[in-house]
Design an enzyme around this catalytic site. Structure first.
Site, PDB file in Angstrom:
ATOM      1  N   ARG A 211       0.842  -1.204   0.000  1.00  0.00           N
ATOM      2  CA  ARG A 211       0.000   0.000   0.000  1.00  0.00           C
ATOM      3  C   ARG A 211       0.869   1.242   0.000  1.00  0.00           C
ATOM      4  O   ARG A 211       1.737   1.396   0.867  1.00  0.00           O
ATOM      5  CB  ARG A 211      -0.898  -0.001   1.226  1.00  0.00           C
ATOM      6  N   GLU A 213       0.777   4.015   1.186  1.00  0.00           N
ATOM      7  CA  GLU A 213       0.322   4.944   2.223  1.00  0.00           C
ATOM      8  C   GLU A 213       1.310   6.103   2.254  1.00  0.00           C
ATOM      9  O   GLU A 213       2.496   5.890   2.468  1.00  0.00           O
ATOM     10  CB  GLU A 213       0.330   4.270   3.601  1.00  0.00           C
ATOM     11  N   ARG A 219       1.768   2.749  12.952  1.00  0.00           N
ATOM     12  CA  ARG A 219       0.962   1.539  12.709  1.00  0.00           C
ATOM     13  C   ARG A 219       0.663   1.276  11.233  1.00  0.00           C
ATOM     14  O   ARG A 219      -0.200   0.470  10.908  1.00  0.00           O
ATOM     15  CB  ARG A 219      -0.336   1.611  13.518  1.00  0.00           C
ATOM     16  N   HIS A 220       1.328   1.980  10.342  1.00  0.00           N
ATOM     17  CA  HIS A 220       1.174   1.710   8.909  1.00  0.00           C
ATOM     18  C   HIS A 220       2.504   1.282   8.297  1.00  0.00           C
ATOM     19  O   HIS A 220       3.544   1.848   8.610  1.00  0.00           O
ATOM     20  CB  HIS A 220       0.688   2.953   8.158  1.00  0.00           C
ATOM     21  N   GLU A 355      -7.362  -0.526  14.659  1.00  0.00           N
ATOM     22  CA  GLU A 355      -8.101  -1.520  13.873  1.00  0.00           C
ATOM     23  C   GLU A 355      -7.193  -2.710  13.551  1.00  0.00           C
ATOM     24  O   GLU A 355      -6.040  -2.535  13.173  1.00  0.00           O
ATOM     25  CB  GLU A 355      -8.535  -0.844  12.570  1.00  0.00           C
ATOM     26  N   SER A 358     -10.640  -5.869   8.819  1.00  0.00           N
ATOM     27  CA  SER A 358     -11.867  -5.478   8.132  1.00  0.00           C
ATOM     28  C   SER A 358     -12.454  -6.726   7.514  1.00  0.00           C
ATOM     29  O   SER A 358     -11.705  -7.619   7.094  1.00  0.00           O
ATOM     30  CB  SER A 358     -11.609  -4.490   7.001  1.00  0.00           C
ATOM     31  N   ARG A 406       0.000  -5.845  12.914  1.00  0.00           N
ATOM     32  CA  ARG A 406      -0.835  -5.198  13.936  1.00  0.00           C
ATOM     33  C   ARG A 406      -1.268  -6.188  15.005  1.00  0.00           C
ATOM     34  O   ARG A 406      -1.403  -5.840  16.165  1.00  0.00           O
ATOM     35  CB  ARG A 406      -2.058  -4.548  13.295  1.00  0.00           C
TER      36      ARG A 406
END
Ligand code: ATP
Ligand code: AMO
Length: 432
Positions: A211, A213, A219-220, A355, A358, A406
Site C-alpha cells: 500500500r 500509504e 501503525r502503517h 483496527e 476489516s 498489527r
C-alpha cells in the site's frame, strides 16, 4: 556440524562440541571466562591459564565479541556458572571473527535507536528480546494456520502483480509489466472471493500486501502481511465468529508455546482475551465516542472513525470489540448492504489501540455488484475477470483480513509496527 550440541543441551559428564557467538569475555587474572551464546541459550567456557594449552587460552581471550567459534571440551557442573554448567576447552576453533567495533550491542546493555536496529537486523536479532518477538510472530502464524485447517480451509496463494486495485486508488504502487500498466496487490480480496465460488469453498491466504500509504505512522507499513479468510455459505455474523476464534487461537498458541519468549519480554501476566467480543453497531460506536467528550468535534452519521475516536472508544470498551453495520457509502463495493441499502454488512475488529481486521458479507448477486462499482465511480469493465464469475453460480460468502504486524504489535504492546517486521518498508526505508 553434525556433532554439534546446543548449549542448553550440554550434559555434565560428557565431552561436547558447542558452537555460537562470543557473548562476553571476562579475564580475572589466573582464570578467565568466555560466555558462548547460541540459539538455545548461553554456556560458560572456563580458561584456567596455568593448566591449559597456552595457544587455546591466547586465542580465546583475544576474541572480539560476536565472533563465531566452536569449542570442544568436558562439560562439568559448576554452581557459580550462570547456567550451572561450564566447559573446559580442549579444542577451540575461530570460525568467523568479528570486528571489535559493532554497530549495535547484541548484549542489550547499550540501547540502540530503532533505525540503527533496522539497519542491522542480523545483530539486532541476536538480542533475546528481539528474537523473542519473531519467535512469537512465527507461533502466531503456526497457530492461525492450524485453526484454519480445523475449520476445513484450504491455503491458497494469489498473484501480487495485478491489473486493478480494490481498496482505493490512491494507495496503489504502479509498476510496468512488459509495457502494460500494472500494480502491486493491495489485498487478495477479489481472488479469494473467486475461490469461494470454486470447488474449494473455504480458503485462507497468508501473504504480502502493498500500500502506497503516504503517511508515516507507528501503525502503517507500505508492505504488510495479511491473513485473509473467505468462505462460501456463511454470513457476516459467522465470519465474525471465525475472526474471533482465529485471534483466540493465536493468543492461545503463544500462551502455550512461547512461555520463555514471554518471560524474556517481561510478560508475567500474558492473558488470552475472554471469548465473546462485544459487537457494537457503527451508530452505537459514534454515540459512545461522542459521550466520552474526547473529541473536539462531535462525530456525525457517515463520518469514518478518526484515530482519536478509536482510542477513546477503545479505552471505554477496554478490550477487543467489533464495529458492525457501517454506512454503505464508506465500505467498498464488494460488501453487501442490509435491506434498504443504507447500512452495510461490513465489520471491523478493533483492539483498543487500533483496527486489526476489516471484513464483511460480500455482494454475490451479479446485478447488485455491478451497480456497486458504478456507485463507487469504478468501471466494471476493468473488473470483468472478477464480475463474470458471478454469472456462473457464486454462493453467498463472507470473510475478513488481519494485518499480521498489527496483531503481533497489539498482542505484545509494541510501540511501533516496525518492531514486528524483520525488514520494514516505509517512506524512508527501501533497504535492507
Ligand atoms: P485501514 O486498514 O483501513 O487502512 P487504518 O486504521 O489504517 O485502517 P485508514 O482508514 O487507513 O485507517 O486511515 C488512516 C488512519 O491514519 C486515519 O485514521 C488517519 O487519522 C490516520 N493518519 C493519517 N495520517 C496520519 C499521521 N501522519 N499520523 C497519525 N495518524 C495518521
Ligand atoms: P483493510 O484495508 O482494512 O481490508 O486491511 C485489513 C487489515 O490489514 C491491516 N493493514 C495494514 N497493516 C499495516 N500497514 C498497512 N498499511 C495496512 N493496511 C492494512 C490492518 C487492516 O485492518 N480486503 C479487505 C479485507 C476483507 O474485507 O476481507 C482489506 O484489505 O490490520
Amino acid at each position: 556440524m553434525e556433532n554439534r550440541t546446543y548449549t542448553a543441551e550440554a550434559e555434565p559428564g560428557e565431552t561436547a562440541t558447542v558452537a555460537g557467538w562470543v557473548h562476553e569475555v571476562r579475564d580475572l587474572g589466573g582464570i578467565a571466562f568466555l560466555i558462548l551464546r547460541d540459539k538455545s541459550g548461553k554456556i560458560q567456557i572456563k580458561f584456567e591459564k596455568d593448566e591449559m594449552d597456552d595457544e587455546i587460552v591466547e586465542t580465546g581471550l583475544d576474541l572480539a565479541r560476536e565472533s563465531v567459534i566452536s569449542v570442544t571440551g568436558a562439560v562439568e557442573e559448576e554452581p557459580r556458572a550462570p547456567t550451572g554448567v561450564e566447559i573446559t576447552p580442549e579444542e577451540l576453533d575461530v570460525i568467523a571473527s568479528a570486528e571489535p567495533e559493532l554497530p549495535l550491542d547484541p548484549s542489550g546493555k547499550v540501547d540502540a535507536e530503532l533505525s540503527t536496529r533496522l539497519d542491522n537486523r542480523t545483530l539486532d536479532l541476536r538480542k533475546e528480546e528481539t528474537k523473542a518477538i519473531f519467535e512469537i510472530r512465527a507461533e502466531v502464524l503456526r497457530a492461525v494456520r492450524e485453526s484454519f485447517r480445523e475449520i476445513g480451509c484450504t491455503e491458497i496463494n494469489t498473484p501480487k502483480i495485478v491489473a486493478t486495485g480494490t481498496e482505493g486508488g490512491t494507495e496503489l504502487f504502479p509498476i510496468t509489466y512488459f509495457g502494460q500498466e500494472a500494480f502491486m496487490n493491495q489485498s487478495p480480496q477479489l481472488f479469494k472471493q473467486l475461490m469461494v465460488g470454486s470447488g474449494l469453498e473455504r480458503v485462507f491466504e497468508i501473504g504480502p500486501i502493498f500500500r502506497a500509504e503516504e503517511h508515516n505512522t507507528p501503525r502503517h507499513l507500505n508492505e504488510a502481511t495479511m491473513i485473509d479468510f473467505e468462505s462460501a455459505f456463511i454470513d457476516h455474523e459467522e465470519a465474525m465468529d471465525a475472526c474471533e476464534r482465529t485471534l483466540l487461537a493465536a493468543y492461545e498458541g503463544v500462551a502455550e508455546n512461547c512461555e520463555a519468549q514471554l518471560e524474556t519480554l517481561g510478560y508475567d501476566d500474558f492473558e488470552v482475551p475472554a471469548e465473546g467480543f462485544p459487537r457494537l453497531t457503527y451508530e452505537e460506536a459514534i454515540e459512545r465516542i461522542n459521550a466520552t467528550g474526547e473529541l473536539d468535534e462531535q462525530l456525525v452519521w457517515g463520518d469514518d472513525l478518526p484515530t482519536e475516536g478509536e482510542k477513546a472508544l477503545g479505552d471505554d470498551v477496554g478490550g477487543h470489540y467489533f464495529v458492525t453495520d457501517w454506512p454503505s457509502e464508506i465500505k467498498p463495493f464488494y460488501i453487501q448492504d442490509h435491506e434498504g441499502g443504507e447500512l452495510s454488512k461490513g465489520f471491523d475488529l478493533m483492539h483498543p489501540r487500533m483496527e486489526l481486521v476489516s471484513g464483511g458479507q460480500r455482494e454475490h448477486r451479479y446485478d447488485h455488484l455491478v451497480e456497486g462499482f458504478e456507485q463507487q465511480g469504478l468501471d466494471p469493465a476493468q473488473f470483468e475477470y472478477y464480475t463474470k464469475m458471478f454469472k456462473y453460480g457464486m454462493p453467498p460468502h463472507a470473510g475478513w483480513a488481519y494485518g499480521v504486524e498489527r496483531l503481533v504489535m497489539t498482542m505484545l504492546d509494541l510501540g511501533n509496527i516496525r518492531e514486528a517486521v524483520l525488514f520494514p518498508r516505509d517512506r524512508q526505508r527501501l533497504s535492507p
